[in-house]
Design a protein around this motif. Structure first.
Motif, short mmCIF file in Angstrom:
data_model
loop_
_atom_site.label_atom_id
_atom_site.label_comp_id
_atom_site.label_asym_id
_atom_site.label_seq_id
_atom_site.Cartn_x
_atom_site.Cartn_y
_atom_site.Cartn_z
N ALA A 38 0.84 -1.19 0.00
CA ALA A 38 0.00 0.00 0.00
C ALA A 38 0.88 1.25 0.00
CB ALA A 38 -0.91 -0.01 1.23
N VAL A 39 0.37 2.33 -0.55
CA VAL A 39 1.08 3.61 -0.58
C VAL A 39 0.36 4.58 0.33
CG1 VAL A 39 1.82 5.53 -2.02
CG2 VAL A 39 1.90 3.20 -2.92
N PHE A 40 1.10 5.23 1.23
CA PHE A 40 0.51 6.16 2.18
C PHE A 40 1.08 7.56 1.96
CE2 PHE A 40 0.59 1.97 4.13
CZ PHE A 40 -0.71 1.82 4.58
N ASP A 41 0.25 8.57 2.17
CA ASP A 41 0.71 9.95 2.06
C ASP A 41 1.50 10.32 3.30
OD1 ASP A 41 -0.55 10.33 -0.40
OD2 ASP A 41 -2.45 10.89 0.56
N MET A 42 2.63 11.00 3.09
CA MET A 42 3.46 11.44 4.19
C MET A 42 2.99 12.82 4.68
SD MET A 42 5.87 9.18 4.92
CE MET A 42 4.46 8.06 4.87
N PRO A 43 3.19 13.12 5.96
CA PRO A 43 2.83 14.46 6.47
C PRO A 43 3.54 15.57 5.70
CG PRO A 43 3.34 12.95 8.28
CD PRO A 43 3.72 12.24 7.02
N ASP A 44 2.97 16.76 5.69
CA ASP A 44 3.53 17.87 4.93
C ASP A 44 4.91 18.28 5.41
OD1 ASP A 44 1.23 17.94 3.39
OD2 ASP A 44 0.26 19.46 4.63
N PRO A 70 4.05 2.18 11.42
CA PRO A 70 2.70 2.54 11.88
C PRO A 70 2.63 4.01 12.29
CG PRO A 70 3.37 0.44 12.81
CD PRO A 70 4.59 1.00 12.12
N GLU A 71 1.42 4.55 12.30
CA GLU A 71 1.21 5.98 12.51
C GLU A 71 1.84 6.50 13.81
OE1 GLU A 71 -2.51 9.20 12.48
OE2 GLU A 71 -2.86 7.06 12.19
N ASN A 72 1.83 5.68 14.85
CA ASN A 72 2.36 6.12 16.14
C ASN A 72 3.75 5.59 16.43
OD1 ASN A 72 1.51 3.48 16.34
ND2 ASN A 72 0.84 3.65 18.47
N VAL A 73 4.48 5.18 15.38
CA VAL A 73 5.81 4.59 15.57
C VAL A 73 6.82 5.32 14.70
CG1 VAL A 73 7.19 2.50 15.26
CG2 VAL A 73 4.85 2.32 16.08
#
Length: 203
Positions: free
Chosen positions: A83-89, A196-199
Motif C-alpha cells: 500500500a502507498v501512504f501519504d506522508m505528512p507535509d 505505523p502511525e504512532n511509531v
C-alpha cells in the motif's frame, strides 16, 4: 495452475491464474510446488503468435519464444502489492546512493558505504524506508541492509568511504559499524516500508 481469464487493456495483456497454495506432492508433476510465505521467483515467456490448435479435443500448442521474449519477477503472493501512504507535509526526505558503482562479473559481491545523516536541531523520527535500485539493475541487486553506526567510532575519513566489505565479514557492515544496530533490511520482491502511525525510529 488453471487460466481463469485473459484480456487486454491499453496495450497490456492480463492473465488471471488460479492454483492451490499448498498442493500435495505429485511424482508425475515435478513442477508442482507449494507457494511458501515470502517472495516467490516467477519466470515468464511469450510470443506474438496465436496458439496452434487441432484435433477433436482442440488441443493447442505454443511456438517457442526467443531469448528476448522472457523474463522473471520476484513476487510475494501473500502480501500482494504494498500500500502507498501519504506522508505528512513536514516530512523531510534524505536520499543515500552508492557513487557510480559498477557491478563486477562475479557471482556475489557485498559492497559497503558509510553515510552521515544531516545535522538536525532536535530529535526526528524515521517513518519510512524506500529502496532505490537503478533501472536495469533489478536482476543484479539481491538485498541490502542499513545499520546505525556509533558516532564515537566513526572518523571523518570513514564518512562517504565505500568499497567491497571486508572479506572476513562479507555479509556484515563495514568494520567501523560491526557492533551497530540493524535498522532496516530489504530484498528483491520488497517495496517501501511504512512504520505505523504512532511509531518512528528516533535520530
Amino acid at each position: 495452475k488453471d487460466l481463469q481469464a485473459a484480456w487486454q487493456e491499453d496495450g497490456v495483456t492480463f492473465l488471471h491464474f488460479n492454483r492451490e497454495l499448498f498442493p500435495c506432492a505429485d511424482e508425475e508433476d515435478p513442477f508442482l510446488k507449494q507457494i511458501i510465505k515470502g517472495t516467490t521467483f516467477v519466470i515468464f515467456a511469450f510470443n506474438d503468435n496465436e496458439p496452434i490448435c487441432s484435433g477433436e479435443d482442440d488441443e493447442c500448442s505454443l511456438e517457442a519464444h526467443d531469448m528476448q521474449s522472457m523474463g522473471s519477477q520476484s513476487i510475494n503472493f501473500f502480501s500482494g502489492e504494498s500500500a502507498v501512504f501519504d506522508m505528512p507535509d513536514d516530512t523531510q526526505n534524505f536520499t543515500f546512493l552508492m557513487s557510480n558503482y559498477t557491478i563486477p562479473a562475479e557471482d556475489t559481491t557485498y559492497y559497503c558505504k558509510i553515510f552521515k545523516l544531516p545535522d538536525l536541531d532536535d530529535t526526528h523520527h524515521v517513518v519510512k524506508f524506500e529502496p532505490i535500485v537503478q533501472e536495469g539493475n533489478e536482476g543484479a541487486v539481491h538485498h541490502y541492509v542499513i545499520y546505525q553506526c556509533d558516532e564515537d567510532i566513526i572518523t571523518d575519513e570513514a564518512i562517504d568511504a565505500e568499497g567491497v566489505c571486508a572479506t572476513d565479514f562479507e555479509n556484515m557492515p563495514a568494520k567501523e559499524c560491526r557492533s551497530s544496530s540493524l535498522l532496516w533490511g530489504w530484498a528483491i520482491g520488497g517495496g517501501a516500508l511504512y512504520l505505523p502511525e504512532n511509531v518512528g525510529l528516533p535520530i
